[in-house]
Write a protein that holds these residues in place. Structure first.
Motif, PDB file in Angstrom:
ATOM      1  N   MET A   1      15.860   7.075  97.874  1.00  0.00           N
ATOM      2  CA  MET A   1      16.379   5.907  97.163  1.00  0.00           C
ATOM      3  C   MET A   1      15.220   5.067  96.646  1.00  0.00           C
ATOM      4  SD  MET A   1      19.398   3.535  98.369  1.00  0.00           S
ATOM      5  CE  MET A   1      19.856   2.099  97.512  1.00  0.00           C
ATOM      6  N   SER A   2      15.375   4.555  95.422  1.00  0.00           N
ATOM      7  CA  SER A   2      14.304   3.761  94.825  1.00  0.00           C
ATOM      8  C   SER A   2      14.281   2.362  95.426  1.00  0.00           C
ATOM      9  CB  SER A   2      14.506   3.673  93.313  1.00  0.00           C
ATOM     10  OG  SER A   2      15.691   2.987  93.057  1.00  0.00           O
ATOM     11  N   PRO A   3      13.126   1.717  95.377  1.00  0.00           N
ATOM     12  CA  PRO A   3      13.049   0.361  95.923  1.00  0.00           C
ATOM     13  C   PRO A   3      13.929  -0.600  95.136  1.00  0.00           C
ATOM     14  CG  PRO A   3      11.033   0.921  94.771  1.00  0.00           C
ATOM     15  CD  PRO A   3      11.857   2.167  94.827  1.00  0.00           C
ATOM     16  N   TRP A   4      14.311  -1.687  95.769  1.00  0.00           N
ATOM     17  CA  TRP A   4      15.178  -2.670  95.134  1.00  0.00           C
ATOM     18  C   TRP A   4      14.450  -3.321  93.971  1.00  0.00           C
ATOM     19  CZ3 TRP A   4      14.845  -7.884  94.203  1.00  0.00           C
ATOM     20  CH2 TRP A   4      16.023  -8.503  93.797  1.00  0.00           C
ATOM     21  N   GLN A   5      15.162  -3.513  92.853  1.00  0.00           N
ATOM     22  CA  GLN A   5      14.621  -4.207  91.687  1.00  0.00           C
ATOM     23  C   GLN A   5      15.614  -5.262  91.233  1.00  0.00           C
ATOM     24  OE1 GLN A   5      13.953  -1.135  88.767  1.00  0.00           O
ATOM     25  NE2 GLN A   5      11.763  -1.199  89.154  1.00  0.00           N
ATOM     26  N   PRO A   6      15.119  -6.389  90.736  1.00  0.00           N
ATOM     27  CA  PRO A   6      16.045  -7.365  90.171  1.00  0.00           C
ATOM     28  C   PRO A   6      16.762  -6.776  88.961  1.00  0.00           C
ATOM     29  CG  PRO A   6      13.759  -8.050  89.848  1.00  0.00           C
ATOM     30  CD  PRO A   6      13.739  -6.812  90.670  1.00  0.00           C
ATOM     31  N   LYS A   9      15.028  -6.056  85.591  1.00  0.00           N
ATOM     32  CA  LYS A   9      14.029  -5.003  85.503  1.00  0.00           C
ATOM     33  C   LYS A   9      14.648  -3.609  85.562  1.00  0.00           C
ATOM     34  CE  LYS A   9      10.014  -7.464  87.174  1.00  0.00           C
ATOM     35  NZ  LYS A   9       8.885  -7.447  88.108  1.00  0.00           N
ATOM     36  N   ARG A  10      15.924  -3.542  85.830  1.00  0.00           N
ATOM     37  CA  ARG A  10      16.583  -2.245  85.915  1.00  0.00           C
ATOM     38  C   ARG A  10      16.784  -1.663  84.521  1.00  0.00           C
ATOM     39  NH1 ARG A  10      21.290  -4.384  89.842  1.00  0.00           N
ATOM     40  NH2 ARG A  10      19.911  -5.060  91.517  1.00  0.00           N
ATOM     41  N   PRO A  11      16.721  -0.338  84.384  1.00  0.00           N
ATOM     42  CA  PRO A  11      16.987   0.267  83.076  1.00  0.00           C
ATOM     43  C   PRO A  11      18.443   0.054  82.678  1.00  0.00           C
ATOM     44  CG  PRO A  11      16.746   1.949  84.754  1.00  0.00           C
ATOM     45  CD  PRO A  11      16.391   0.654  85.398  1.00  0.00           C
ATOM     46  N   ARG A  12      18.665  -0.210  81.410  1.00  0.00           N
ATOM     47  CA  ARG A  12      20.023  -0.428  80.917  1.00  0.00           C
ATOM     48  C   ARG A  12      20.646   0.910  80.568  1.00  0.00           C
ATOM     49  NH1 ARG A  12      18.526  -4.828  76.569  1.00  0.00           N
ATOM     50  NH2 ARG A  12      16.540  -3.784  76.817  1.00  0.00           N
ATOM     51  N   LYS A  13      21.745   1.212  81.171  1.00  0.00           N
ATOM     52  CA  LYS A  13      22.420   2.481  80.927  1.00  0.00           C
ATOM     53  C   LYS A  13      23.783   2.210  80.297  1.00  0.00           C
ATOM     54  CE  LYS A  13      20.356   4.583  84.978  1.00  0.00           C
ATOM     55  NZ  LYS A  13      20.604   5.119  86.319  1.00  0.00           N
ATOM     56  N   PRO A  14      24.079   2.806  79.169  1.00  0.00           N
ATOM     57  CA  PRO A  14      25.420   2.653  78.598  1.00  0.00           C
ATOM     58  C   PRO A  14      26.471   3.240  79.536  1.00  0.00           C
ATOM     59  CG  PRO A  14      23.906   3.537  76.985  1.00  0.00           C
ATOM     60  CD  PRO A  14      23.202   3.555  78.288  1.00  0.00           C
ATOM     61  N   GLU A  15      27.607   2.615  79.570  1.00  0.00           N
ATOM     62  CA  GLU A  15      28.652   3.022  80.505  1.00  0.00           C
ATOM     63  C   GLU A  15      29.418   4.251  80.027  1.00  0.00           C
ATOM     64  OE1 GLU A  15      29.272   1.620  83.516  1.00  0.00           O
ATOM     65  OE2 GLU A  15      27.482   0.411  83.177  1.00  0.00           O
ATOM     66  N   SER A  16      29.826   4.249  78.765  1.00  0.00           N
ATOM     67  CA  SER A  16      30.731   5.298  78.308  1.00  0.00           C
ATOM     68  C   SER A  16      30.060   6.171  77.246  1.00  0.00           C
ATOM     69  CB  SER A  16      32.001   4.680  77.730  1.00  0.00           C
ATOM     70  OG  SER A  16      31.669   3.915  76.596  1.00  0.00           O
ATOM     71  N   GLU A  17      30.716   7.268  76.921  1.00  0.00           N
ATOM     72  CA  GLU A  17      30.213   8.184  75.897  1.00  0.00           C
ATOM     73  C   GLU A  17      30.212   7.517  74.520  1.00  0.00           C
ATOM     74  OE1 GLU A  17      28.500  11.464  74.431  1.00  0.00           O
ATOM     75  OE2 GLU A  17      28.959  11.166  76.542  1.00  0.00           O
ATOM     76  N   SER A  18      31.193   6.638  74.261  1.00  0.00           N
ATOM     77  CA  SER A  18      31.240   5.966  72.962  1.00  0.00           C
ATOM     78  C   SER A  18      30.035   5.037  72.785  1.00  0.00           C
ATOM     79  CB  SER A  18      32.536   5.177  72.819  1.00  0.00           C
ATOM     80  OG  SER A  18      32.602   4.146  73.782  1.00  0.00           O
ATOM     81  N   GLU A  19      29.576   4.422  73.871  1.00  0.00           N
ATOM     82  CA  GLU A  19      28.384   3.574  73.779  1.00  0.00           C
ATOM     83  C   GLU A  19      27.144   4.406  73.487  1.00  0.00           C
ATOM     84  OE1 GLU A  19      27.812   0.595  76.816  1.00  0.00           O
ATOM     85  OE2 GLU A  19      29.963   0.512  77.175  1.00  0.00           O
ATOM     86  N   TRP A  20      27.071   5.595  74.101  1.00  0.00           N
ATOM     87  CA  TRP A  20      25.956   6.498  73.802  1.00  0.00           C
ATOM     88  C   TRP A  20      25.965   6.882  72.328  1.00  0.00           C
ATOM     89  CZ3 TRP A  20      21.796   7.228  76.463  1.00  0.00           C
ATOM     90  CH2 TRP A  20      21.798   7.140  77.837  1.00  0.00           C
TER      91      TRP A  20
END
Length: 75
Positions: A1-6, A9-20
């Protein structure tokens, strides 16, 4: 598991396929617009500049032949 980040600072990941899909379309659009801007810039630089010619022609129209219409102090 990666260390905790605020969260900011976390990478933004699109939720759905339409957002991609939307992100992909915007990336392609940005690429097209950037290429069009480069083409326009190159086209503008390659054409002959009009400004110096226009300024010189205006100066030519204003110039007066020697001695005509000038005050005697400037002749």
């Amino acid at each position: 598991m990666s260390p905790w980040q605020p969260f900011w600072k976390r990478p933004r990941k699109p939720e759905s396929e339409s957002e991609w899909q939307k992100i992909k379309e915007l990336r392609e659009q940005r690429k097209r617009l950037k290429a069009a801007g480069v083409r326009l810039l190159d086209a503008g630089e390659s054409s002959q500049p009009r400004c110096p010619n226009r300024i010189s022609s205006a100066a030519t129209r204003r110039s007066v032949p020697d001695g005509e219409g000038r005050p005697s102090a400037l002749v």
